[in-house]
Design a protein around this motif. Structure first.
Motif, PDB file in Angstrom:
ATOM      1  N   TYR A  32     -91.056  34.899  -0.040  1.00  0.00           N
ATOM      2  CA  TYR A  32     -90.743  33.754   0.792  1.00  0.00           C
ATOM      3  C   TYR A  32     -89.336  33.856   1.355  1.00  0.00           C
ATOM      4  N   LEU A  33     -88.410  34.420   0.577  1.00  0.00           N
ATOM      5  CA  LEU A  33     -87.003  34.491   0.958  1.00  0.00           C
ATOM      6  C   LEU A  33     -86.574  35.936   1.168  1.00  0.00           C
ATOM      7  N   ILE A  34     -85.969  36.191   2.307  1.00  0.00           N
ATOM      8  CA  ILE A  34     -85.392  37.498   2.589  1.00  0.00           C
ATOM      9  C   ILE A  34     -83.898  37.269   2.781  1.00  0.00           C
ATOM     10  N   ALA A  71     -93.756  21.445  -1.509  1.00  0.00           N
ATOM     11  CA  ALA A  71     -94.778  20.400  -1.430  1.00  0.00           C
ATOM     12  C   ALA A  71     -96.170  20.999  -1.239  1.00  0.00           C
ATOM     13  N   ALA A  72     -96.230  22.183  -0.645  1.00  0.00           N
ATOM     14  CA  ALA A  72     -97.515  22.860  -0.444  1.00  0.00           C
ATOM     15  C   ALA A  72     -97.944  23.657  -1.675  1.00  0.00           C
ATOM     16  N   GLY A  73     -97.155  23.579  -2.761  1.00  0.00           N
ATOM     17  CA  GLY A  73     -97.538  24.238  -4.007  1.00  0.00           C
ATOM     18  C   GLY A  73     -96.888  25.583  -4.253  1.00  0.00           C
ATOM     19  N   HIS A  74     -95.860  25.930  -3.499  1.00  0.00           N
ATOM     20  CA  HIS A  74     -95.216  27.230  -3.637  1.00  0.00           C
ATOM     21  C   HIS A  74     -93.868  27.155  -4.366  1.00  0.00           C
ATOM     22  N   GLY A  75     -93.552  26.005  -4.941  1.00  0.00           N
ATOM     23  CA  GLY A  75     -92.246  25.787  -5.560  1.00  0.00           C
ATOM     24  C   GLY A  75     -91.941  26.732  -6.709  1.00  0.00           C
ATOM     25  N   ALA A  76     -92.898  26.972  -7.589  1.00  0.00           N
ATOM     26  CA  ALA A  76     -92.654  27.839  -8.748  1.00  0.00           C
ATOM     27  C   ALA A  76     -92.341  29.268  -8.306  1.00  0.00           C
ATOM     28  N   LYS A  77     -93.049  29.753  -7.307  1.00  0.00           N
ATOM     29  CA  LYS A  77     -92.809  31.112  -6.807  1.00  0.00           C
ATOM     30  C   LYS A  77     -91.439  31.218  -6.144  1.00  0.00           C
ATOM     31  N   ILE A  78     -91.052  30.195  -5.392  1.00  0.00           N
ATOM     32  CA  ILE A  78     -89.744  30.202  -4.739  1.00  0.00           C
ATOM     33  C   ILE A  78     -88.637  30.146  -5.782  1.00  0.00           C
ATOM     34  N   ARG A  79     -88.825  29.317  -6.791  1.00  0.00           N
ATOM     35  CA  ARG A  79     -87.832  29.228  -7.867  1.00  0.00           C
ATOM     36  C   ARG A  79     -87.692  30.576  -8.579  1.00  0.00           C
ATOM     37  N   ALA A  80     -88.809  31.256  -8.814  1.00  0.00           N
ATOM     38  CA  ALA A  80     -88.769  32.583  -9.440  1.00  0.00           C
ATOM     39  C   ALA A  80     -88.036  33.580  -8.538  1.00  0.00           C
ATOM     40  N   GLY A  84     -84.643  35.650  -9.399  1.00  0.00           N
ATOM     41  CA  GLY A  84     -84.570  37.091  -9.233  1.00  0.00           C
ATOM     42  C   GLY A  84     -83.410  37.511  -8.340  1.00  0.00           C
ATOM     43  N   LEU A  85     -83.180  36.759  -7.272  1.00  0.00           N
ATOM     44  CA  LEU A  85     -82.049  37.055  -6.389  1.00  0.00           C
ATOM     45  C   LEU A  85     -80.724  36.854  -7.119  1.00  0.00           C
ATOM     46  N   ARG A 100     -78.362  23.470  -5.489  1.00  0.00           N
ATOM     47  CA  ARG A 100     -78.366  22.565  -4.337  1.00  0.00           C
ATOM     48  C   ARG A 100     -79.788  22.087  -4.031  1.00  0.00           C
ATOM     49  N   LEU A 101     -80.763  22.980  -4.116  1.00  0.00           N
ATOM     50  CA  LEU A 101     -82.153  22.600  -3.896  1.00  0.00           C
ATOM     51  C   LEU A 101     -82.646  21.644  -4.974  1.00  0.00           C
ATOM     52  N   GLU A 102     -82.279  21.916  -6.219  1.00  0.00           N
ATOM     53  CA  GLU A 102     -82.689  21.038  -7.322  1.00  0.00           C
ATOM     54  C   GLU A 102     -82.045  19.666  -7.192  1.00  0.00           C
TER      55      GLU A 102
END
Length: 109
Positions: A32-34, A71-80, A84-85, A100-102
Motif C-alpha cells: 500500500y505504501l511506497i 475503513a475498507a478493512g486494510h488497516g492491519a496490513k497498512i499498520r504492518a 516494517g518500514l 500521527r495516524l493513531e
C-alpha cells in the motif's frame, strides 16, 4: 485469434478469481505504501478506487487516504507495513507517521 497471454498467466487469473464472488482478489504481495524521500513522501496505492496518490506523509491528505483504506478493512496490513518500514528505515520517522495516524484515530479505537 490467438491470445497474447500465456496459458499459465490465464490460469493464475482464473485461480485468483475463483470462489471470491465480488471480493477483491490480488495475486502476490501488494504494498500500500511506497516510501519516497526518506519518509517525507509516499505513494499510497488505494485498492478501493485503483488510484495511486503521491502525498507528503505529514499531510492531512495522507491521513485521509489511509483512513479510507483502513475503513475498507486494510488497516492491519497498512499498520504492518508501517512497522516494517520503521524496522528497515528507523531514521526516516515511520514510527512518528504511525503515531500521527493513531492519534488521528485512523485505525479505530
Amino acid at each position: 485469434m490467438a491470445s497474447n497471454t500465456s496459458k499459465t498467466a490465464r490460469a493464475s487469473v482464473r485461480a485468483g478469481q475463483a470462489g471470491k464472488g465480488d471480493a477483491l482478489s490480488v495475486l502476490g504481495e501488494f504494498k500500500y505504501l511506497i516510501p519516497l524521500a526518506e519518509g517525507r513522501f509516499a505513494y499510497v496505492r488505494n485498492l478501493t478506487n485503483g488510484k495511486t496518490h503521491h502525498l507528503p506523509t505529514n499531510s492531512d491528505a495522507f491521513v485521509e487516504e489511509i483512513r479510507t483504506l483502513a475503513a475498507a478493512g486494510h488497516g492491519a496490513k497498512i499498520r504492518a507495513e508501517l512497522n516494517g518500514l520503521d524496522e528497515s528505515f528507523p531514521q526516516h520517522g515511520w514510527n512518528a507517521t504511525q503515531k500521527r495516524l493513531e492519534d488521528a484515530g485512523v485505525f479505530g479505537a
